[in-house]
Enzyme design. Structure first.
Site, PDB file in Angstrom:
ATOM      1  N   GLN A  77       0.797  -1.216   0.000  1.00  0.00           N
ATOM      2  CA  GLN A  77       0.000   0.000   0.000  1.00  0.00           C
ATOM      3  C   GLN A  77       0.832   1.269   0.000  1.00  0.00           C
ATOM      4  O   GLN A  77       0.339   2.328  -0.389  1.00  0.00           O
ATOM      5  CB  GLN A  77      -0.948   0.001   1.204  1.00  0.00           C
TER       6      GLN A  77
ATOM      7  N   ARG B  39       3.866  -0.425  13.104  1.00  0.00           N
ATOM      8  CA  ARG B  39       3.558  -1.757  12.597  1.00  0.00           C
ATOM      9  C   ARG B  39       3.722  -1.742  11.079  1.00  0.00           C
ATOM     10  O   ARG B  39       2.899  -1.157  10.368  1.00  0.00           O
ATOM     11  CB  ARG B  39       2.141  -2.173  13.002  1.00  0.00           C
TER      12      ARG B  39
ATOM     13  N   TYR C 181     -12.868  -1.729  12.908  1.00  0.00           N
ATOM     14  CA  TYR C 181     -13.295  -0.461  12.350  1.00  0.00           C
ATOM     15  C   TYR C 181     -14.766  -0.159  12.638  1.00  0.00           C
ATOM     16  O   TYR C 181     -15.171   0.999  12.653  1.00  0.00           O
ATOM     17  CB  TYR C 181     -13.087  -0.464  10.831  1.00  0.00           C
TER      18      TYR C 181
ATOM     19  N   TRP D  14      -4.709   3.100  12.069  1.00  0.00           N
ATOM     20  CA  TRP D  14      -4.603   2.894  10.626  1.00  0.00           C
ATOM     21  C   TRP D  14      -5.138   4.144   9.944  1.00  0.00           C
ATOM     22  O   TRP D  14      -6.290   4.488  10.103  1.00  0.00           O
ATOM     23  CB  TRP D  14      -5.413   1.665  10.179  1.00  0.00           C
TER      24      TRP D  14
ATOM     25  N   HIS E  93       1.145  -9.268   4.586  1.00  0.00           N
ATOM     26  CA  HIS E  93      -0.018  -8.394   4.491  1.00  0.00           C
ATOM     27  C   HIS E  93      -0.476  -8.379   3.041  1.00  0.00           C
ATOM     28  O   HIS E  93      -0.492  -7.336   2.371  1.00  0.00           O
ATOM     29  CB  HIS E  93       0.320  -6.983   4.989  1.00  0.00           C
TER      30      HIS E  93
ATOM     31  N   GLU F  99      -5.275  -2.472  14.227  1.00  0.00           N
ATOM     32  CA  GLU F  99      -5.743  -1.490  13.252  1.00  0.00           C
ATOM     33  C   GLU F  99      -7.032  -0.875  13.757  1.00  0.00           C
ATOM     34  O   GLU F  99      -7.913  -1.578  14.248  1.00  0.00           O
ATOM     35  CB  GLU F  99      -6.016  -2.106  11.865  1.00  0.00           C
TER      36      GLU F  99
ATOM     37  N   ASN G  28      -8.140  -6.065  14.464  1.00  0.00           N
ATOM     38  CA  ASN G  28      -8.364  -4.949  13.544  1.00  0.00           C
ATOM     39  C   ASN G  28      -9.853  -4.646  13.550  1.00  0.00           C
ATOM     40  O   ASN G  28     -10.654  -5.409  13.002  1.00  0.00           O
ATOM     41  CB  ASN G  28      -7.913  -5.308  12.131  1.00  0.00           C
TER      42      ASN G  28
ATOM     43  N   GLU H  35      -5.604   1.913  -1.340  1.00  0.00           N
ATOM     44  CA  GLU H  35      -6.602   1.202  -0.546  1.00  0.00           C
ATOM     45  C   GLU H  35      -7.197   0.050  -1.353  1.00  0.00           C
ATOM     46  O   GLU H  35      -8.387  -0.012  -1.645  1.00  0.00           O
ATOM     47  CB  GLU H  35      -7.685   2.183  -0.058  1.00  0.00           C
ATOM     48  N   TRP H  36      -6.307  -0.859  -1.763  1.00  0.00           N
ATOM     49  CA  TRP H  36      -6.683  -2.096  -2.407  1.00  0.00           C
ATOM     50  C   TRP H  36      -7.629  -1.857  -3.586  1.00  0.00           C
ATOM     51  O   TRP H  36      -7.311  -1.075  -4.473  1.00  0.00           O
ATOM     52  CB  TRP H  36      -7.238  -3.081  -1.373  1.00  0.00           C
TER      53      TRP H  36
ATOM     54  N   ASN I 160      -1.671 -10.874   8.376  1.00  0.00           N
ATOM     55  CA  ASN I 160      -2.711  -9.871   8.580  1.00  0.00           C
ATOM     56  C   ASN I 160      -4.023 -10.319   7.949  1.00  0.00           C
ATOM     57  O   ASN I 160      -4.086 -10.598   6.745  1.00  0.00           O
ATOM     58  CB  ASN I 160      -2.297  -8.540   7.951  1.00  0.00           C
ATOM     59  N   GLU I 161      -5.054 -10.392   8.751  1.00  0.00           N
ATOM     60  CA  GLU I 161      -6.437 -10.588   8.315  1.00  0.00           C
ATOM     61  C   GLU I 161      -6.644 -11.722   7.311  1.00  0.00           C
ATOM     62  O   GLU I 161      -6.999 -11.486   6.144  1.00  0.00           O
ATOM     63  CB  GLU I 161      -6.985  -9.284   7.737  1.00  0.00           C
TER      64      GLU I 161
END
Length: 462
Positions: free
Chosen positions: A27, A84, A310, A412, A128, A365, A308, A419-420, A172-173
């Protein structure tokens, strides 16, 4: 609800609590084809028309690969105690296995030294999402050998950095890189696998996690602290009644649908050495072979549960002991990702997860996408983000005050970035990035976060 009604009576953020921020290699780094870096699945995915908004890609991104010294200086200016970061697997091992790319490894070696010279502790995430394309061509996560490939990669990084790095997160995730990448097709590598194949890929990722932890424990030169960075999918009770709280607990800790959007299918194997019973029942016709030896390999001792988080969703109890979802109020606040703003998620998520797994919690995150730009005064004013962070951190402080052990908080993100599948349309950073000039500007939220860190969270009580 015991949240956000009044300032915290005493500061729950103790001196050993770590304040940080996070980012991911693909990213921000750019330099996608520089210095013999290998291709990742994201490099290839971005080349496919219509997969990423605006046809964007990570070829340049924030050019962090060439600007890391200046970026670390900005982190220091904000006062970060930890950063991180993630390592690009194909930057270090262009083919995913075999020959090490010394230039790629040296980049992370210099980055770690630079962070430490500014008294910023590196928390290293090994994966990630930028999976080596060459290994994808050999089956990727569907190939059982992926666990050994990941272990070998882990050894390269640990042997190089563990004389200075103590905090490690293998992956990650997995809910996202398996669910979005292998079932829904929205992320790289863009697959829409059958449920059976998706579960097999997830199983192999759990094996990879376990073998990675084994390597870190066996080879780290400094005593390692190892944890997760899992999506926190949080149910919030509609009221503080015991029935609603129990309903929210059940919703948070259950496997409800034939997809990856749950906590326990991804946490139980690595933290309890078993798959959750409700998931085994739901997926019974699609399960991979699950051996006792595999579960033993997955189940390695961890030091913290990284969440993580949100957003959350609200539930209320039904008379029969079940629960039902409560729709958000009309016009309820949302971020520019169209995610609901639900600060209570940082209270109930850590609470329910700690009760089940009995590990200290790190928020690995948390943050929001906002509509940010450089104003006429040369500054970036983002009061929405400050208000968002104050609410979520206040809720996490309430969780800590209620007895939940906590290791730290990672905002984050440190800077706006790729952003992907949304490309560069969404801005999560506390540092604004002009992608045309690569000019960095600290947002108001960065100056506010500096005060939070300097006061060890005391300003949150004002």
């Amino acid at each position: 609800m015991p949240l956000l009604e009044s300032p915290m009576d005493t500061n729950p953020f103790k001196p050993d609590f770590t304040w940080g921020a996070a980012a991911a290699s693909y990213q921000i780094e750019g330099a996608a084809h520089a210095d013999d870096k290998g291709l990742s699945v994201w490099d290839i995915f971005c080349q496919q028309p219509g997969k990423v908004a605006g046809g964007d890609n990570g070829v340049v991104a924030c050019d962090h690969y060439h600007r890391s010294i200046d970026d670390v200086q900005l982190m220091s200016e904000i006062g970060l105690q930890a950063y991180r970061l993630s390592i690009s697997w194909p930057r270090v091992l262009p083919a995913g296995v075999g020959t090490v790319n010394q230039e790629g490894l040296d980049f992370y070696d210099r980055l770690v030294d630079c962070l430490l010279s500014h008294n910023i502790q590196p928390w290293v995430t090994l994966f990630h999402w930028d999976y080596p394309y060459d290994l994808y061509c050999r089956g990727g996560w569907l190939n059982r050998d992926s666990a050994d490939w990941f272990a070998d990669y882990t050894q390269v990084i640990v042997d190089k950095l563990s004389d200075r790095v103590q905090h490690w997160i293998p992956q990650n995730e997995p809910q996202c890189f398996i669910g979005l990448g292998h079932q829904q097709g929205e992320h790289a590598p863009g697959l829409k696998l059958s449920l059976r194949e998706m579960l097999l890929a997830a199983h192999h990722s759990f094996l990879a996690h376990g073998k990675s932890v084994q390597v870190i424990r066996d080879r780290a030169q400094l005593p390692p602290t190892i944890g997760t960075a899992l999506v926190g999918i949080v149910a919030i009770p509609a009221t503080d009644s015991p029935a609603d709280i129990e309903a929210a607990r059940k919703a948070t800790l259950s496997v409800k649908a034939k997809n990856c959007w749950n906590n326990t299918w991804f946490a139980d194997p690595i933290l309890r050495g078993e798959y959750p019973a409700d998931g085994l029942q739901l997926f019974r016709e699609h399960l991979p072979e699950i051996s006792a030896e595999d579960l033993k390999t997955m189940h390695q001792p961890l030091d913290f549960y990284g969440l993580n988080i949100y957003q959350g969703y609200t539930v209320t109890a039904k008379p029969n002991g079940g629960y039902t979802f409560v729709s958000p109020a009309v016009g309820a606040p949302r971020t520019t990702m169209d995610w609901p703003i639900t600060p209570e998620a940082l209270y109930w998520g850590p609470k329910f997860i700690h009760e089940r797994y009995q590990l200290p919690i790190a928020i690995t995150e948390n943050g929001m996408a906002n509509s940010d730009w450089v104003h006429h005064d040369g500054q970036v004013h983002d009061p929405q983000r400050i208000d968002f962070l104050k609410g979520y951190l206040g809720a996490f402080g309430d969780a800590i005050a209620s007895g939940i052990p906590a290791k730290g908080y990672f905002l984050w993100s440190i800077m706006d970035n790729f952003e992907w599948a949304y490309g560069y349309q969404k801005r999560f950073g506390i540092i604004h990035v002009d992608y045309g000039t690569q000019q960095r500007t600290l947002k108001d939220s960065a100056h506010w976060y500096k005060q939070v860190i300097a006061s060890q969270g005391e300003v949150l009580r004002r």
